[in-house]
Design an enzyme around this catalytic site. Structure first.
Site, PDB file in Angstrom:
ATOM      1  N   GLY A  12       0.990  -1.149  -0.005  1.00  0.00           N
ATOM      2  CA  GLY A  12       0.077   0.079   0.119  1.00  0.00           C
ATOM      3  C   GLY A  12       0.920   1.298   0.073  1.00  0.00           C
ATOM      4  O   GLY A  12       2.232   1.325   0.017  1.00  0.00           O
ATOM      5  N   ASP A  13       0.179   2.595  -0.058  1.00  0.00           N
ATOM      6  CA  ASP A  13       0.950   3.774  -0.161  1.00  0.00           C
ATOM      7  C   ASP A  13       1.821   3.969  -1.402  1.00  0.00           C
ATOM      8  O   ASP A  13       2.896   4.573  -1.107  1.00  0.00           O
ATOM      9  CB  ASP A  13       1.436   3.796   1.264  1.00  0.00           C
ATOM     10  CG  ASP A  13       0.681   4.039   2.482  1.00  0.00           C
ATOM     11  OD1 ASP A  13      -0.716   4.273   2.156  1.00  0.00           O
ATOM     12  OD2 ASP A  13       0.901   3.162   3.328  1.00  0.00           O
ATOM     13  N   LYS A  16      -1.022   5.287  -5.424  1.00  0.00           N
ATOM     14  CA  LYS A  16      -2.127   5.133  -6.629  1.00  0.00           C
ATOM     15  C   LYS A  16      -2.990   6.310  -6.774  1.00  0.00           C
ATOM     16  O   LYS A  16      -3.566   6.413  -7.813  1.00  0.00           O
ATOM     17  CB  LYS A  16      -3.045   3.884  -5.925  1.00  0.00           C
ATOM     18  CG  LYS A  16      -2.258   2.621  -5.738  1.00  0.00           C
ATOM     19  CD  LYS A  16      -3.138   1.660  -5.388  1.00  0.00           C
ATOM     20  CE  LYS A  16      -3.393   1.765  -3.820  1.00  0.00           C
ATOM     21  NZ  LYS A  16      -2.403   1.559  -2.998  1.00  0.00           N
ATOM     22  N   ALA A  39      -8.061   3.210   3.696  1.00  0.00           N
ATOM     23  CA  ALA A  39      -7.178   3.864   2.783  1.00  0.00           C
ATOM     24  C   ALA A  39      -7.157   5.319   2.832  1.00  0.00           C
ATOM     25  O   ALA A  39      -8.088   5.911   3.229  1.00  0.00           O
ATOM     26  CB  ALA A  39      -7.828   3.316   1.352  1.00  0.00           C
ATOM     27  N   GLY A  40      -6.225   5.567   2.266  1.00  0.00           N
ATOM     28  CA  GLY A  40      -5.814   7.300   2.300  1.00  0.00           C
ATOM     29  C   GLY A  40      -5.276   7.653   0.857  1.00  0.00           C
ATOM     30  O   GLY A  40      -3.908   7.656   0.903  1.00  0.00           O
ATOM     31  N   HIS A  41      -5.955   7.999  -0.321  1.00  0.00           N
ATOM     32  CA  HIS A  41      -5.370   8.421  -1.305  1.00  0.00           C
ATOM     33  C   HIS A  41      -5.206   9.923  -1.530  1.00  0.00           C
ATOM     34  O   HIS A  41      -6.039  10.556  -1.676  1.00  0.00           O
ATOM     35  CB  HIS A  41      -6.348   7.889  -2.581  1.00  0.00           C
ATOM     36  CG  HIS A  41      -6.259   6.208  -2.539  1.00  0.00           C
ATOM     37  ND1 HIS A  41      -7.190   5.709  -3.254  1.00  0.00           N
ATOM     38  CD2 HIS A  41      -5.507   5.228  -1.922  1.00  0.00           C
ATOM     39  CE1 HIS A  41      -6.769   4.184  -3.003  1.00  0.00           C
ATOM     40  NE2 HIS A  41      -5.847   4.058  -2.046  1.00  0.00           N
ATOM     41  N   THR A  42      -3.933  10.231  -1.644  1.00  0.00           N
ATOM     42  CA  THR A  42      -3.660  11.575  -1.414  1.00  0.00           C
ATOM     43  C   THR A  42      -3.421  12.150  -2.931  1.00  0.00           C
ATOM     44  O   THR A  42      -2.803  11.551  -3.702  1.00  0.00           O
ATOM     45  CB  THR A  42      -2.207  11.747  -0.738  1.00  0.00           C
ATOM     46  OG1 THR A  42      -2.301  11.271   0.528  1.00  0.00           O
ATOM     47  CG2 THR A  42      -1.890  13.214  -0.545  1.00  0.00           C
ATOM     48  N   GLN A 224      -5.205  -0.301  -0.819  1.00  0.00           N
ATOM     49  CA  GLN A 224      -4.014  -1.075  -0.123  1.00  0.00           C
ATOM     50  C   GLN A 224      -2.965  -1.790  -1.247  1.00  0.00           C
ATOM     51  O   GLN A 224      -2.662  -0.876  -1.956  1.00  0.00           O
ATOM     52  CB  GLN A 224      -4.601  -2.273   0.823  1.00  0.00           C
ATOM     53  CG  GLN A 224      -5.077  -1.699   2.091  1.00  0.00           C
ATOM     54  CD  GLN A 224      -6.732  -1.177   1.980  1.00  0.00           C
ATOM     55  OE1 GLN A 224      -7.421  -1.724   1.130  1.00  0.00           O
ATOM     56  NE2 GLN A 224      -6.952  -0.164   2.527  1.00  0.00           N
ATOM     57  N   GLY A 302      -1.569   8.879  10.318  1.00  0.00           N
ATOM     58  CA  GLY A 302      -0.565   9.717  10.684  1.00  0.00           C
ATOM     59  C   GLY A 302       0.735   9.040  11.361  1.00  0.00           C
ATOM     60  O   GLY A 302       1.779   9.558  11.621  1.00  0.00           O
ATOM     61  N   PRO A 304       4.263   6.958  11.318  1.00  0.00           N
ATOM     62  CA  PRO A 304       5.387   6.792  10.514  1.00  0.00           C
ATOM     63  C   PRO A 304       5.386   5.839   9.826  1.00  0.00           C
ATOM     64  O   PRO A 304       5.186   4.605  10.431  1.00  0.00           O
ATOM     65  CB  PRO A 304       6.448   7.279  11.519  1.00  0.00           C
ATOM     66  CG  PRO A 304       6.052   7.101  12.779  1.00  0.00           C
ATOM     67  CD  PRO A 304       4.588   7.165  13.063  1.00  0.00           C
ATOM     68  N   LEU A 332      10.258   8.619  -7.671  1.00  0.00           N
ATOM     69  CA  LEU A 332      11.699   8.323  -8.067  1.00  0.00           C
ATOM     70  C   LEU A 332      12.604   9.296  -7.377  1.00  0.00           C
ATOM     71  O   LEU A 332      13.713   9.154  -6.877  1.00  0.00           O
ATOM     72  CB  LEU A 332      11.844   8.338  -9.521  1.00  0.00           C
ATOM     73  CG  LEU A 332      13.399   8.198 -10.085  1.00  0.00           C
ATOM     74  CD1 LEU A 332      13.868   6.921  -9.905  1.00  0.00           C
ATOM     75  CD2 LEU A 332      13.524   8.443 -11.624  1.00  0.00           C
TER      76      LEU A 332
HETATM   77  P1  IMP Z   1      -6.901  -2.474   8.559  1.00  0.00           P
HETATM   78  O1  IMP Z   1      -6.968  -2.671   7.000  1.00  0.00           O
HETATM   79  O2  IMP Z   1      -7.087  -1.614   9.211  1.00  0.00           O
HETATM   80  O3  IMP Z   1      -7.470  -3.839   9.175  1.00  0.00           O
HETATM   81  O4  IMP Z   1      -5.243  -3.060   8.774  1.00  0.00           O
HETATM   82  C1  IMP Z   1      -4.618  -4.138   8.499  1.00  0.00           C
HETATM   83  C2  IMP Z   1      -3.142  -3.628   7.916  1.00  0.00           C
HETATM   84  O5  IMP Z   1      -3.294  -3.187   6.591  1.00  0.00           O
HETATM   85  C3  IMP Z   1      -2.415  -2.919   8.681  1.00  0.00           C
HETATM   86  O6  IMP Z   1      -0.821  -3.414   8.737  1.00  0.00           O
HETATM   87  C4  IMP Z   1      -2.396  -1.499   8.354  1.00  0.00           C
HETATM   88  O7  IMP Z   1      -1.456  -0.556   8.482  1.00  0.00           O
HETATM   89  C5  IMP Z   1      -2.617  -1.903   6.700  1.00  0.00           C
HETATM   90  N1  IMP Z   1      -3.354  -0.887   5.848  1.00  0.00           N
HETATM   91  C6  IMP Z   1      -4.634  -0.968   5.857  1.00  0.00           C
HETATM   92  N2  IMP Z   1      -4.990   0.236   5.022  1.00  0.00           N
HETATM   93  C7  IMP Z   1      -3.849   0.461   4.349  1.00  0.00           C
HETATM   94  C8  IMP Z   1      -3.300   1.554   3.479  1.00  0.00           C
HETATM   95  O8  IMP Z   1      -4.362   2.151   2.882  1.00  0.00           O
HETATM   96  N3  IMP Z   1      -2.121   1.719   3.111  1.00  0.00           N
HETATM   97  C9  IMP Z   1      -1.194   0.990   3.890  1.00  0.00           C
HETATM   98  N4  IMP Z   1      -1.528  -0.012   4.855  1.00  0.00           N
HETATM   99  C10 IMP Z   1      -2.703  -0.130   5.035  1.00  0.00           C
END
Ligand code: IMP
Length: 443
Positions: A12-13, A16, A39-42, A224, A302, A304, A332
């Protein structure tokens, strides 16, 4: 015009949000197929930064219809907040947003259960986002979930809520020693949410089928990433949905025969949030540099992010599972200051070097990464839009990484803005979206 799935190739991150935003200018529809407000799509548009959680990134393009598919779990309070914030910033939702009536609701007891189970998990703690996503998918599979369509039917909603609360309250009280809920305390706000969301809730598989038959081009937006997929990720340190390309079909109701290609998104280095294995993880000054340069802090929590070198073994695995036709490589420019850059090309375990991604927890935890080291370019690539203008060493890095994962790069991102984007003119991606050949904005 083709229908393309965009999938995160790592944990993830990967960026996307930005890539979908760039491509959304070329399509008619974007659709989210799994995950929730974890999810957090910036997306950065001019001087404005948007963080989208449940709504597809295509919403920032006025002509693009956006669908939240049945594979997504929806926290209605969080969705309404996201909708209101978009409207306040001038984004139009009417006629642009469609929510599947089969998508499941995140109920107030889901985040409570998520947090309670995490607090007792000790060393097996997953490090979830605490949004209740996992427990909502548990209920979906256990056939006690409450769907968007139920939200619009007061009698069925109440019946399901009463039944579920008996069970959830026992669990919260007796297993987790946590606060319980009353039916009325949930019913009241959820009735209000129903009024708000009703105009958007519809039969999205039917709509998507009609639009595709009429020639619309659809972009499927994964959340993710591959290594967090419930089946193919680093189980149990995963999220609870099908983040890989296969999920695009089940999570939207669009048959695989209507999907034409898959684009993987990978970052030029690697990050993960939460617990679980990460063989190429770095600690110390190099990890701090990547975190600072890449602004690697969770956009939802938030937290790290853990940082490390890119892992070609994992990327090759993601390419195989998803069938990537092309990869978009992001960030990159974050590596610009590095004297050398490393790529993990194998895992040393028990006297062997593994070059296929393993599936066993013990191997992930005990493995040592084997690196190939390349010279850094130590000059700015920020905002470069032509491959030929990249420093030679940066081109060597891209070429080697692409060779190791067995997939050509179709796009390279060199900064957060839409026009910090390089499209490889001869790539399959350029043939899918020819109007992007001259760069952003599309012509
Ligand atoms: P959950 O999806 O909140 O149950 O978290 C399960 C795992 O997926 C944890 O390690 C979260 O940090 C990770 N995770 C969930 N959503 C994201 C995302 O959008 N980006 C990165 N990691 C994520």
């Amino acid at each position: 015009m083709p229908n393309i799935v965009v999938v995160g190739a790592q944990w993830g991150d990967e960026g996307k949000g930005k890539v979908v935003d760039v491509l959304a200018s070329c399509v008619d529809v974007t659709v989210r197929y799994q995950g929730g407000n974890n999810a957090g799509h910036t997306v950065v548009v001019g001087s404005e930064k948007f963080v989208l959680q449940s709504i597809p990134s295509g919403i920032l393009h006025p002509g693009c219809r956006c669908v939240i598919g049945c594979g997504v779990v929806i926290d209605p309070a969080s969705l309404i907040e996201e909708m209101e914030s978009l409207v306040q910033r001038g984004v139009s939702l009417d006629g642009n947003l469609y929510i599947s009536k089969n998508a499941h609701l995140i109920m107030p007891y889901h985040p409570a259960l998520d947090r309670a189970s995490e607090s007792q998990a000790g060393k097996r703690r997953i490090g979830t986002t605490g949004k209740g996503v996992g427990p909502a998918y548990v209920d979906k599979t256990a056939r006690i979930g409450i769907r968007m369509a139920d939200l619009l039917d007061e009698e069925i909603f109440r019946e399901k809520l009463e039944y579920n609360l008996q069970q959830k309250n026992r669990l919260l009280r007796e297993i987790y020693d946590a606060e319980t809920f009353t039916v009325d305390a949930i019913l009241h706000p959820y009735r209000r949410y129903a009024g708000w969301l009703a105009p958007y809730i519809t039969d999205t598989p039917l709509l998507l089928s009609r639009w595709i038959d009429a020639g619309a081009s659809v972009l499927f937006e994964g959340a993710q990433g591959t290594l967090l997929d419930v089946d193919h990720g680093t189980y149990p340190f995963i999220t609870s949905s099908s983040a890989t390309a296969g999920g695009a079909s089940t999570g939207t109701g669009v048959p695989p025969t209507k999907i034409n290609g898959v684009l993987g998104i990978a970052k030029a280095y690697l990050t993960r949030v939460g617990g679980g294995p990460f063989p190429s993880e770095l600690h110390g000054p190099m990890a701090d540099l990547l975190r600072a340069q890449g602004k690697e802090f969770g956009s939802v929590t938030g937290r790290p992010r853990r940082c490390g070198w890119v892992d070609a073994v994992a990327l090759r695995y993601a390419a195989r599972l998803n069938g990537f036709d092309s990869i978009a490589l992001t960030k990159l420019d974050v590596l610009d200051a590095c004297e050398t850059v490393k790529v993990c090309v194998g895992y040393r375990y028990g006297g062997d070097v593994l070059t296929d991604f393993p599936g066993e927890e013990r191997i992930w935890h005990e493995t040592e990464p084997v690196y190939e080291e390349l010279s850094g370019w130590q000059t700015s690539t920020h905002g470069i839009r032509e491959y030929a203008e990249l420093p030679t060493k940066a081109r060597e890095y891209l070429d080697r990484l692409s060779e190791l994962c067995g997939v050509p790069f179709g796009l390279v991102s060199t900064g957060p803005m839409r026009d910090d984007t390089m499209l490889m003119p001869d790539s399959v991606l350029a043939s899918w979206y020819p109007s992007l050949r001259g760069g952003w904005p599309p012509r």
